[in-house]
Scaffold this motif. Sequence first.
Motif, mmCIF file in Angstrom:
data_model
loop_
_atom_site.group_PDB
_atom_site.id
_atom_site.type_symbol
_atom_site.label_atom_id
_atom_site.label_comp_id
_atom_site.label_asym_id
_atom_site.label_seq_id
_atom_site.Cartn_x
_atom_site.Cartn_y
_atom_site.Cartn_z
ATOM 1 N N VAL A 1 -1.564 90.493 23.507
ATOM 2 C CA VAL A 1 -0.477 89.504 23.535
ATOM 3 C C VAL A 1 -0.601 88.593 24.759
ATOM 4 N N GLU A 2 -0.915 89.201 25.883
ATOM 5 C CA GLU A 2 -1.001 88.427 27.132
ATOM 6 C C GLU A 2 -2.103 87.352 27.040
ATOM 7 N N TYR A 3 -3.290 87.759 26.595
ATOM 8 C CA TYR A 3 -4.385 86.795 26.494
ATOM 9 C C TYR A 3 -4.076 85.720 25.449
ATOM 10 N N ALA A 4 -3.463 86.164 24.330
ATOM 11 C CA ALA A 4 -3.181 85.195 23.259
ATOM 12 C C ALA A 4 -2.154 84.173 23.725
ATOM 13 N N ARG A 5 -1.118 84.623 24.447
ATOM 14 C CA ARG A 5 -0.120 83.664 24.921
ATOM 15 C C ARG A 5 -0.751 82.663 25.899
ATOM 16 N N GLY A 6 -1.687 83.154 26.688
ATOM 17 C CA GLY A 6 -2.422 82.268 27.599
ATOM 18 C C GLY A 6 -3.148 81.171 26.827
ATOM 19 N N LYS A 7 -3.779 81.557 25.700
ATOM 20 C CA LYS A 7 -4.526 80.577 24.892
ATOM 21 C C LYS A 7 -3.583 79.598 24.205
ATOM 22 N N LEU A 8 -2.417 80.105 23.782
ATOM 23 C CA LEU A 8 -1.419 79.241 23.133
ATOM 24 C C LEU A 8 -1.048 78.094 24.064
ATOM 25 N N GLU A 9 -0.805 78.468 25.341
ATOM 26 C CA GLU A 9 -0.374 77.453 26.311
ATOM 27 C C GLU A 9 -1.526 76.565 26.739
ATOM 28 N N LYS A 10 -2.646 77.198 27.072
ATOM 29 C CA LYS A 10 -3.775 76.442 27.607
ATOM 30 C C LYS A 10 -4.310 75.428 26.596
ATOM 31 N N LYS A 11 -4.372 75.839 25.331
ATOM 32 C CA LYS A 11 -4.924 74.922 24.317
ATOM 33 C C LYS A 11 -3.844 74.067 23.666
ATOM 34 N N ASN A 12 -2.585 74.238 24.126
ATOM 35 C CA ASN A 12 -1.483 73.427 23.611
ATOM 36 C C ASN A 12 -1.326 73.557 22.089
ATOM 37 N N LEU A 13 -1.254 74.815 21.627
ATOM 38 C CA LEU A 13 -1.176 75.077 20.192
ATOM 39 C C LEU A 13 0.274 75.199 19.734
ATOM 40 N N ASP A 14 0.501 75.035 18.438
ATOM 41 C CA ASP A 14 1.832 75.273 17.890
ATOM 42 C C ASP A 14 2.039 76.759 17.620
ATOM 43 N N MET A 15 0.936 77.454 17.355
ATOM 44 C CA MET A 15 1.056 78.867 16.978
ATOM 45 C C MET A 15 -0.283 79.549 17.221
ATOM 46 N N ILE A 16 -0.235 80.834 17.547
ATOM 47 C CA ILE A 16 -1.504 81.575 17.662
ATOM 48 C C ILE A 16 -1.368 82.926 16.973
ATOM 49 N N ILE A 17 -2.423 83.318 16.274
ATOM 50 C CA ILE A 17 -2.425 84.583 15.544
ATOM 51 C C ILE A 17 -3.355 85.514 16.303
ATOM 52 N N ALA A 18 -2.759 86.557 16.894
ATOM 53 C CA ALA A 18 -3.566 87.438 17.746
ATOM 54 C C ALA A 18 -3.877 88.712 16.995
ATOM 55 N N ASN A 19 -5.105 89.145 17.093
ATOM 56 C CA ASN A 19 -5.401 90.468 16.545
ATOM 57 C C ASN A 19 -6.448 91.184 17.381
ATOM 58 N N ARG A 20 -6.377 92.503 17.242
ATOM 59 C CA ARG A 20 -7.295 93.352 17.990
ATOM 60 C C ARG A 20 -8.594 93.443 17.210
ATOM 61 N N VAL A 21 -9.705 93.310 17.897
ATOM 62 C CA VAL A 21 -10.994 93.470 17.222
ATOM 63 C C VAL A 21 -11.806 94.552 17.917
ATOM 64 N N GLY A 22 -12.690 95.152 17.168
ATOM 65 C CA GLY A 22 -13.549 96.187 17.728
ATOM 66 C C GLY A 22 -14.385 96.741 16.613
ATOM 67 N N ARG A 23 -15.021 97.858 16.873
ATOM 68 C CA ARG A 23 -15.920 98.423 15.860
ATOM 69 C C ARG A 23 -15.174 98.758 14.569
ATOM 70 N N ASP A 24 -13.923 99.308 14.717
ATOM 71 C CA ASP A 24 -13.234 99.730 13.496
ATOM 72 C C ASP A 24 -11.943 98.960 13.238
ATOM 73 N N CYS A 25 -11.834 97.761 13.787
ATOM 74 C CA CYS A 25 -10.697 96.921 13.397
ATOM 75 C C CYS A 25 -11.070 95.452 13.529
ATOM 76 N N GLY A 26 -10.456 94.643 12.711
ATOM 77 C CA GLY A 26 -10.635 93.195 12.804
ATOM 78 C C GLY A 26 -11.800 92.657 12.003
ATOM 79 N N PHE A 27 -13.001 92.733 12.579
ATOM 80 C CA PHE A 27 -14.154 92.078 11.961
ATOM 81 C C PHE A 27 -14.690 92.827 10.747
ATOM 82 N N ASP A 28 -15.108 92.063 9.743
ATOM 83 C CA ASP A 28 -15.830 92.559 8.584
ATOM 84 C C ASP A 28 -15.119 93.723 7.891
ATOM 85 N N ARG A 29 -13.797 93.619 7.793
ATOM 86 C CA ARG A 29 -13.017 94.628 7.068
ATOM 87 C C ARG A 29 -12.123 93.895 6.077
#
Length: 411
Positions: A328-356
Amino acid sequence: MNIVLGITGGIAAYKAPDLVRRLRERGAEVQIVMTNSAEEFVTSTALQAVSGKPIRSNLWDKEAEAAMSHIELARWADVVLIAPATAEVMARIVSGGAPDLLTTICLATEAPIALAPAMNRVMWSNLATQANREVLEHRGIHIIGPGIGSQACGEEGAGRMLEPDLIAATVFNLTGGKGQGLLEGKKVVVTAGPTREPIDPVRYITNRSSGKMGYAIAGAAVAQGADVVLVSGPVNLREPPGTEVVNVESAEEMYAATHAAIEDADIFIAAAAVADYRPVAVVKQKIKKNDEAMSLELTRCPDILASIAALDVAPFTVGFAAETENVVEYARGKLEKKNLDMIIANRVGRDCGFDRDDNSAIVLWDGGEREFPTSSKVELARNLIELAAEHFYAERGSETQPGLTVITNND
Ligand code: CTP
């Protein structure tokens, strides 16, 4: 739109009357074709009442065949939808058999066919069912779902039939004619998949993104009536029906294709895992392994998301943040820094997020957040699109919003 709705023998058949209602609300004529086992779960009396047409079930019904033969029915259909679709009917369609009216229509129709599978999670993950799913998809049959969650048999997992409204919305967009939806008349640009940054003619830098989330988002936007341009890195996925796909390889190509598509876009969703760095120079011939060690000099790739958010006339801009920690902390940083309307944050790793096929997310915006627990990427995408649409209209004025209720609960 003329829809032949096939209903087969699964417990989810109890949702069929609701599905018929949703299809008819969108203006469809629905002719129901039931299998014998479907009659064990839902009555033809109820279905006849909601569809307003006599139910067809028997290939050898002389009276019904005289009125409209199975071949005429197969021609009449703009879409054949089977919901719920059991493992058995999937297998029968794969084999090309036609022992009953429904499978005969499937063989005889030139219309698109869509299946909404519903079965116990072990039956769904069974290798035979998955092999059948692959064959069906390869033949161009649309597989809608299934969803993930609690099942009638008391188990948890993938195999639930998706909600009737989502099935109806998806089916309406299969024929190219747009249906109603939260994003009717709106243009949505989505980036998806990884990028490839060439090192030499045979090597490149890439990442583990499969593109599944971005493709599901593009599909969900189409289902809500949007015109969708999907700018895709190299993936191994079927194009979501109804989208315009622009295939690219590198971050620079994706940057150019996205900017070319963005001019009249209302919403931009950056789901691609774009490389942050690329080799400074692409070596013209294959690099030989002469030395013990070698190093590559890298330079930053253009940030597509930030550049779109910074446009003078920027669309409603949604980014993704794939994080392994402090999500959440990193995603909120990106929301502000990139001046976005919304950001969708998710956890990625070997068994979550990618290619599932499943994913969870926390969506953040200025002054709020919303958590979506693990569900199939298709269901998550539907929720994300509904939430983005709600915020888009709230921020950009509601005068253009189609007269539909925005459903934002996540159950
Ligand atoms: N993005 C983009 N162009 C890039 C890099 C990222 O459009 N060159 C978009 C992604 O599609 C995603 C979001 O930006 O929506 C991700 O933000 P970013 O800060 O680039 O995430 P990471 O690359 O994970 O950043 P970091 O390594 O700093 O965490």
